[in-house]
Scaffold this motif. Structure first.
Motif: not given
Length: 215
Positions: A55-56, A59, A62, A129-134, A139
């Motif tokens: 995930d890191e 993040r 993108y 991605v910045g909002k954690g919607q991955i 997506y």
């Protein structure tokens, strides 16, 4: 200077100065190479974002795509398009006298339009991605879309490079009657200045608008 073609007396057009022509060619090559290199970096990031399980990393990928797109790819594409057009109209190659020149301009124009329309999608992905919607179908759809656009852009740039090197197919129907003439361009520096102002305006407009969406 006057000359006769088919019994008619015409004025021989003034050619673009050699120094101006070389300067424009240098700019065009620099912007084109910059565009190609940035697309390669963009494609590698898009692939990383698609296949990475961390995930890191996702993040970081993108938002980086948005930065590369708005600050490098878009400016280079527009600058390459405009410098190529000005150079073409100011030399014997002409805008539509050769098939390869016309096709190269058409491909570059289409690629630039698609790119500008595509960039808001990149900003949207960076925001998600910045909002954690991955996760989720949207997506995943955007991940594929970004990769496909990058691959398509790379294919177009490689095609224009081949056209520039091999110059296939010869003159068009418009170009054949013009073999004894050159496109008139008595004010190359004025054209260059106008092209520079247009490039600057478009770049500032796109970057400010696109980055507002990114933030």
């Amino acid at each position: 200077m006057k000359k006769t073609i088919g019994g008619a007396i015409i004025e021989k057009p003034i050619k673009m100065a050699a120094s101006t022509r070389k300067f424009l060619l240098t700019l065009h090559i620099l912007f084109s190479v910059g565009w190609l290199g940035a697309v390669l970096a963009y494609l590698s990031l898009a692939i990383t974002g698609l296949v990475s399980q961390k995930d890191e990393i996702v993040r970081m990928v993108y938002p980086a795509l948005a930065l590369v797109g708005w600050y490098v790819i878009v400016p280079c594409s527009l600058a390459a398009l405009l410098t190529g057009l000005v150079q073409s109209l100011g030399t014997h190659w002409g805008g539509g006298r050769y098939y390869w020149v016309f096709l190269k301009f058409l491909l570059t124009f289409v690629a630039s339009i698609v790119l500008v329309n595509h960039m808001p999608v990149v900003s949207k992905m960076a925001n998600m991605v910045g909002k954690g919607q991955i996760f989720g179908s949207e997506y995943e759809k955007l991940q594929i879309q970004l990769l496909v656009h990058a691959a398509g852009g790379l294919l177009i740039l490689l095609t224009t490079t081949v056209l520039s090197v091999y110059k296939p197919w010869g003159k068009t129907g418009y170009g054949l009657p013009k073999q004894e003439e050159y496109r008139q361009n008595s004010r190359p520096y004025l054209l260059l200045g106008i092209a520079g102002l247009v490039i600057l305006f478009v770049i500032v407009h796109l970057i400010t608008g696109g980055m507002r969406g990114h933030h």
